[in-house]
Design a protein around this motif. Structure first.
Motif, PDB file in Angstrom:
ATOM      1  N   ASP A   7       0.872  -1.177   0.000  1.00  0.00           N
ATOM      2  CA  ASP A   7       0.000   0.000   0.000  1.00  0.00           C
ATOM      3  C   ASP A   7       0.906   1.223   0.000  1.00  0.00           C
ATOM      4  O   ASP A   7       2.134   1.099  -0.022  1.00  0.00           O
ATOM      5  CB  ASP A   7      -0.931   0.012   1.213  1.00  0.00           C
ATOM      6  N   ALA A 172      -7.113   0.316   6.467  1.00  0.00           N
ATOM      7  CA  ALA A 172      -6.367  -0.902   6.760  1.00  0.00           C
ATOM      8  C   ALA A 172      -6.372  -1.187   8.255  1.00  0.00           C
ATOM      9  O   ALA A 172      -6.224  -0.277   9.068  1.00  0.00           O
ATOM     10  CB  ALA A 172      -4.931  -0.770   6.269  1.00  0.00           C
ATOM     11  N   ARG A 216     -11.042  -1.931   4.382  1.00  0.00           N
ATOM     12  CA  ARG A 216     -11.050  -2.529   3.048  1.00  0.00           C
ATOM     13  C   ARG A 216      -9.972  -3.595   2.920  1.00  0.00           C
ATOM     14  O   ARG A 216      -9.972  -4.375   1.976  1.00  0.00           O
ATOM     15  CB  ARG A 216     -10.827  -1.470   1.968  1.00  0.00           C
ATOM     16  N   ARG A 217      -9.053  -3.629   3.893  1.00  0.00           N
ATOM     17  CA  ARG A 217      -7.978  -4.613   3.843  1.00  0.00           C
ATOM     18  C   ARG A 217      -7.575  -4.990   5.261  1.00  0.00           C
ATOM     19  O   ARG A 217      -7.513  -4.145   6.148  1.00  0.00           O
ATOM     20  CB  ARG A 217      -6.781  -4.080   3.074  1.00  0.00           C
ATOM     21  N   ASP A 227      -8.168  -8.881   1.123  1.00  0.00           N
ATOM     22  CA  ASP A 227      -9.148  -7.841   0.818  1.00  0.00           C
ATOM     23  C   ASP A 227     -10.599  -8.292   0.970  1.00  0.00           C
ATOM     24  O   ASP A 227     -11.499  -7.449   0.950  1.00  0.00           O
ATOM     25  CB  ASP A 227      -8.938  -7.325  -0.611  1.00  0.00           C
TER      26      ASP A 227
END
Length: 317
Positions: A7, A172, A216-217, A227
């Motif tokens: 990321d 995250a 989202r992760r 994910d």
């Protein structure tokens, strides 16, 4: 010692624990003039950690902050050795875990009873962290970490002193062990359930905290990033309940820890399913990340404490 950019300014460093990839990760957060780590892995994997930082293009000397999910040796065992080399590094931890980083003697003694003469090969030297380098966290606070802002989520269940870290800008969550163990190529989320303070009811609340953050992760220490957040989290408590029922039934039937371990191992292999035929090492990876024997011991202690099963008689001294 491999590093993968996962990321914006975040790298996953595969520590190659016991020669296996994907079993233990540390996460490197980067800024132009400083670095932060989430998890260190054990001291035995520090050469791989430093090699991974360098492979990502950074100098380990820029490390200023370490955030650990909890004090189990596969997550924070290397913290003291890092601080011994770099005395200005701060280590952030749940307040219940802080005394055991400062004086790890009880932690090492407890681990020694489990691992015996394998201690050094598995974990390496467990070095105390100076008290003035240990920063106890509070639930809900935020901490700056190499240009990222982390929100602290106390998340007991796997351990009473467990912390997850939420990075809202990136959506995250760094889950430690409360997010379970999952190897790439498999859909199975294995909840590691070791002694001494396994608490399924607390774990259910912690899982809901992760869900409500809306990530989202998920960044798992054991397995890496995933994910499919909703599907992953929905498995955790049902999977833990399956393991608990296997243990309860077997223990009520008089099964000893070795027999229960075998049952849990068979269960894990069945749940991994077809992925095991596609990746010959995936069963071993799950086993290194969460040994079935630890879950057998964790549930033996929990179910005995609850009164669900008879307490084992202590051997005469």
């Amino acid at each position: 010692g491999t590093a993968t950019r996962v990321d914006e300014r975040i790298w996953a460093i595969d520590l190659g624990f016991q020669g296996w990839d994907r079993v233990v990760y540390a996460y490197l957060l980067t800024a132009p003039d400083e670095l932060a780590l989430i998890e260190t892995g054990p001291t035995s994997t520090l050469p791989a950690l430093y090699a991974g930082i360098e492979a990502a293009g950074f100098d380990p000397a820029q490390l200023t902050r370490i955030f650990v999910s909890h004090i189990h040796l596969d997550h924070s065992g290397g913290a003291g050795a890092i601080v011994r080399q770099q005395p200005d590094v701060q280590v952030f931890v749940h307040p219940i875990g802080a005394p055991h980083l400062i004086d790890p003697s009880r932690l090492v003694s407890s681990a020694g009873r489990l691992y015996g003469d394998r201690m050094d090969a598995l974990w390496g030297e467990v070095v105390p962290v100076p008290e003035d380098r240990v920063i106890p966290l509070t639930d809900g606070e935020t901490q700056e970490a190499a240009g990222h802002v982390l929100s602290v989520l106390f998340s007991p269940g796997h351990a009473s002193h467990h912390v997850a870290y939420w990075e809202p800008e990136l959506g995250a969550v760094f889950t430690g062990d409360v997010g379970g163990v999952r190897m790439p190529g498999s859909d199975y989320v294995l909840p590691p359930a070791p002694p001494p303070d396994l608490a399924p009811d607390d774990w259910a609340i912690s899982t809901e905290r992760l869900r409500q953050a809306g990530p989202r992760r998920l960044y798992l220490t054991h397995g890496g990033p995933f994910d499919d957040v909703s599907a992953h989290l929905e498995q955790l408590m049902p999977n833990l309940a399956e393991v608990e029922e296997i243990c309860r039934s077997a223990m009520l039937g008089g099964a000893n820890d070795e027999a229960v371990t075998d049952l849990l191992q068979t269960h894990t292999e069945r749940r991994i399913g077809a992925a095991a035929t596609e990746d010959a090492g995936i069963v071993q990876r799950y086993g290194w990340a969460s040994p079935s024997v630890l879950s057998a011991l964790g549930f033996r202690r929990l179910l005995s404490r609850r009164g669900d099963i008879p307490r084992q008689d202590r051997p005469a001294s």
